[in-house]
Design an enzyme around this catalytic site. Structure first.
Site, mmCIF file in Angstrom:
data_model
loop_
_atom_site.group_PDB
_atom_site.id
_atom_site.type_symbol
_atom_site.label_atom_id
_atom_site.label_comp_id
_atom_site.label_asym_id
_atom_site.label_seq_id
_atom_site.Cartn_x
_atom_site.Cartn_y
_atom_site.Cartn_z
ATOM 1 N N GLU A 167 0.839 -1.191 0.000
ATOM 2 C CA GLU A 167 0.000 0.000 0.000
ATOM 3 C C GLU A 167 0.880 1.249 0.000
ATOM 4 O O GLU A 167 1.953 1.268 0.600
ATOM 5 C CB GLU A 167 -0.906 0.038 1.235
ATOM 6 C CG GLU A 167 -1.763 -1.203 1.434
ATOM 7 C CD GLU A 167 -1.127 -2.210 2.368
ATOM 8 O OE1 GLU A 167 0.134 -2.245 2.448
ATOM 9 O OE2 GLU A 167 -1.874 -2.953 3.030
ATOM 10 N N ARG A 255 -32.746 -6.769 -9.716
ATOM 11 C CA ARG A 255 -32.573 -7.570 -8.507
ATOM 12 C C ARG A 255 -31.566 -8.673 -8.828
ATOM 13 O O ARG A 255 -31.780 -9.462 -9.755
ATOM 14 C CB ARG A 255 -33.903 -8.194 -8.071
ATOM 15 C CG ARG A 255 -33.811 -9.303 -7.016
ATOM 16 C CD ARG A 255 -33.537 -8.768 -5.652
ATOM 17 N NE ARG A 255 -33.396 -9.832 -4.654
ATOM 18 C CZ ARG A 255 -32.936 -9.637 -3.428
ATOM 19 N NH1 ARG A 255 -32.568 -8.423 -3.039
ATOM 20 N NH2 ARG A 255 -32.827 -10.632 -2.577
ATOM 21 N N SER A 259 -29.818 -17.984 -5.324
ATOM 22 C CA SER A 259 -30.790 -19.064 -5.147
ATOM 23 C C SER A 259 -30.914 -19.466 -3.680
ATOM 24 O O SER A 259 -29.939 -19.498 -2.938
ATOM 25 C CB SER A 259 -30.388 -20.285 -5.984
ATOM 26 O OG SER A 259 -29.106 -20.736 -5.609
ATOM 27 N N CYS A 271 -35.824 -17.569 6.541
ATOM 28 C CA CYS A 271 -35.189 -16.442 5.858
ATOM 29 C C CYS A 271 -36.283 -15.603 5.201
ATOM 30 O O CYS A 271 -37.468 -15.893 5.341
ATOM 31 C CB CYS A 271 -34.187 -16.942 4.813
ATOM 32 S SG CYS A 271 -34.968 -17.868 3.464
ATOM 33 N N GLY A 299 -27.092 -20.526 -0.277
ATOM 34 C CA GLY A 299 -26.483 -20.307 1.034
ATOM 35 C C GLY A 299 -25.375 -19.272 1.033
ATOM 36 O O GLY A 299 -24.331 -19.482 1.651
ATOM 37 N N THR A 320 -26.131 -16.474 12.007
ATOM 38 C CA THR A 320 -25.826 -16.893 10.638
ATOM 39 C C THR A 320 -24.382 -16.607 10.239
ATOM 40 O O THR A 320 -23.776 -17.361 9.481
ATOM 41 C CB THR A 320 -26.801 -16.232 9.643
ATOM 42 O OG1 THR A 320 -26.510 -16.671 8.323
ATOM 43 C CG2 THR A 320 -26.708 -14.710 9.680
ATOM 44 N N ASP A 332 -19.952 -14.268 3.646
ATOM 45 C CA ASP A 332 -20.626 -14.180 2.347
ATOM 46 C C ASP A 332 -19.620 -14.539 1.267
ATOM 47 O O ASP A 332 -18.616 -13.853 1.095
ATOM 48 C CB ASP A 332 -21.162 -12.762 2.134
ATOM 49 C CG ASP A 332 -22.118 -12.657 0.953
ATOM 50 O OD1 ASP A 332 -22.045 -13.521 0.053
ATOM 51 O OD2 ASP A 332 -22.927 -11.713 0.918
ATOM 52 N N ARG A 334 -20.436 -15.065 -2.064
ATOM 53 C CA ARG A 334 -21.048 -14.926 -3.385
ATOM 54 C C ARG A 334 -20.137 -14.211 -4.374
ATOM 55 O O ARG A 334 -19.312 -13.386 -3.999
ATOM 56 C CB ARG A 334 -22.390 -14.202 -3.261
ATOM 57 C CG ARG A 334 -23.469 -15.086 -2.672
ATOM 58 C CD ARG A 334 -24.757 -14.349 -2.450
ATOM 59 N NE ARG A 334 -24.669 -13.423 -1.323
ATOM 60 C CZ ARG A 334 -25.715 -12.790 -0.820
ATOM 61 N NH1 ARG A 334 -26.915 -12.968 -1.351
ATOM 62 N NH2 ARG A 334 -25.573 -11.973 0.213
#
EC number: 4.1.99.12
Length: 404
Positions: A167, A255, A259, A271, A299, A320, A332, A334
């Site tokens: 950095e 959106r 899944s 959920c 998930g 969670t 997460d 994804r």
């Protein structure tokens, strides 16, 4: 304010191939920082010294996940709670030919050894003075970070997929911002590029999805069109459900929905996924145009089997987030890169994003999509999902409201 000139990705790749430094900046909504990067096989003691003198940050060495496994370099911590999930491994020094590991020559030797196919786990001592970093296998199309940018630049330059980064800090100890980074690049004859431009370059050069046939899809919310997409890297199939037509410069409702077999199909009350999906389709029907990108990422990206294990841990008292971490996953996992390319295939460049999740916005904007508005998709909590929703609000930053 004068716009800061960025250099062409092609020119930066050419410099990187020759062993020159490149300065890479990320998005304002992410770290908003610049890193000095170089290919591992091109590092020298002089170049390490340049980084220490002119960048002043933490010297790290991005390598691939497969290389981490080959060299038996585990994650530095089992529970990564850093803001951006920076994927540090245990620290290392090269053993043979080095002294304390801290000198510029020792650090250069350690980084070079990471790019040497002959290196084995026994090549390195642990702990040490170099911080290797796990780079996501799909590079900036998976995670829009400096770590992945370094590996992508090495691959695009035809070099071994390993590098060094640091950095860049100002003289006063604060992080250098774009005007100062441009000045530094000009002073030292370096190229300055953005991760945003690197993503755009890769998306133009590569297609990560295969488009299927378009069909009519009558639904309880109205008539839509549906196109399936197959992800080339792993065969996963996704789909776009949409209606209406739009111009490329027109913001439309979008959106991006992962899944959820239990919520979307079974109507689970654990959920609010199914409710959000149907609300989004209702809003698009009312608007007359819009897109739902339905991603095969059960998930939050960990899959159905692991999701059920997480559910069991939640039944035993965990929330969670902690359940995912306990199973060795990120909160997460994804991948928004595939969703971004599907939207590009549909000619969507500007959107009103239907989401409560701030990470989703940052994830999509990193791929060059413009989000002109965040449109919340509010649902009513029930006794089975209220704790889950509160966790998303309190620990994941989701925009949710609860009745007192």
């Amino acid at each position: 304010m004068e716009e800061i000139k960025m250099d062409r990705i092609e020119d930066a790749i050419a410099d990187f191939k020759e062993g020159k430094f490149v300065i890479v900046v990320d998005d304002e909504d992410r770290e908003n920082e610049g890193d000095l990067i170089i290919a591992a096989e091109k590092i020298t003691p002089e170049k390490v010294n340049f980084m220490l003198k002119h960048a002043r940050g933490v010297l790290c060495a991005p390598i691939t996940v497969s290389r981490c496994k080959e060299l038996d370099l585990p994650h530095q911590v089992s529970d990564n709670t850093s803001v951006l999930g920076t994927p540090f491994t245990v620290t290392i020094d090269k053993l043979e030919g080095c002294s304390t590991g801290v000198s510029a020559s020792d650090r250069a030797a350690t980084i070079q050894a990471l790019a040497d196919p002959a290196s084995t786990p026994a090549t390195f001592g642990r702990p040490g003075h170099i911080n290797p970093l796990y780079a996501q296998e799909k590079g900036v199309l998976r995670r829009a970070g400096h770590t992945e940018a370094t590996i992508d630049m090495a691959r695009l330059a035809g070099l071994y997929p390993a590098g060094a980064l640091m950095e860049i800090m100002s003289d006063d100890g604060t992080m250098a911002r774009l005007p100062e980074l441009r000045a530094m690049a000009d002073e030292h004859g370096l190229k300055l590029i953005s991760i945003h431009d690197l993503i755009a370059y890769r998306l133009k050069q590569e297609s990560i999805v295969e488009k299927g046939v378009e069909v009519n899809m009558p639904t309880e919310h109205g008539m839509f069109r549906l196109i399936p997409f197959r992800q080339k890297s792993n065969g996963l199939e996704h789909m776009a459900i949409f209606k209406g037509t739009w111009n490329e410069d027109e913001p439309i409702l979008v959106r991006v929905h992962s899944s959820c077999a239990t919520g979307d199909i079974l109507g689970s009350h654990r959920c609010d996924c199914g409710e959000q999906l149907h609300k989004a389709m209702e809003m698009i029907e009312k608007e007359g145009k819009g897109v739902v990108v339905y991603l095969n990422q059960e998930g939050r990206g960990i899959g159905l089997m692991e999701k059920m294990k997480a559910y069991k841990l939640q039944e035993d008292g965990m929330d969670t987030v902690d359940a995912n971490l306990c199973l060795g996953h990120l909160a997460d996992e994804r991948d928004y890169g595939v969703g971004a390319q599907i939207l590009r295939e549909l000619g969507v460049h500007k959107m009103k994003l239907l989401t409560n999740n701030p990470v989703k916005r940052v994830g999509l904007e990193a791929y060059g999509l413009e989000i002109v508005e965040n449109v919340p998709v509010e649902t009513v909590p029930n006794p089975y999902n209220e704790r889950y929703l509160r966790t998303k609000k309190e620990r994941m930053g989701h925009t949710l409201h609860f009745n007192k």
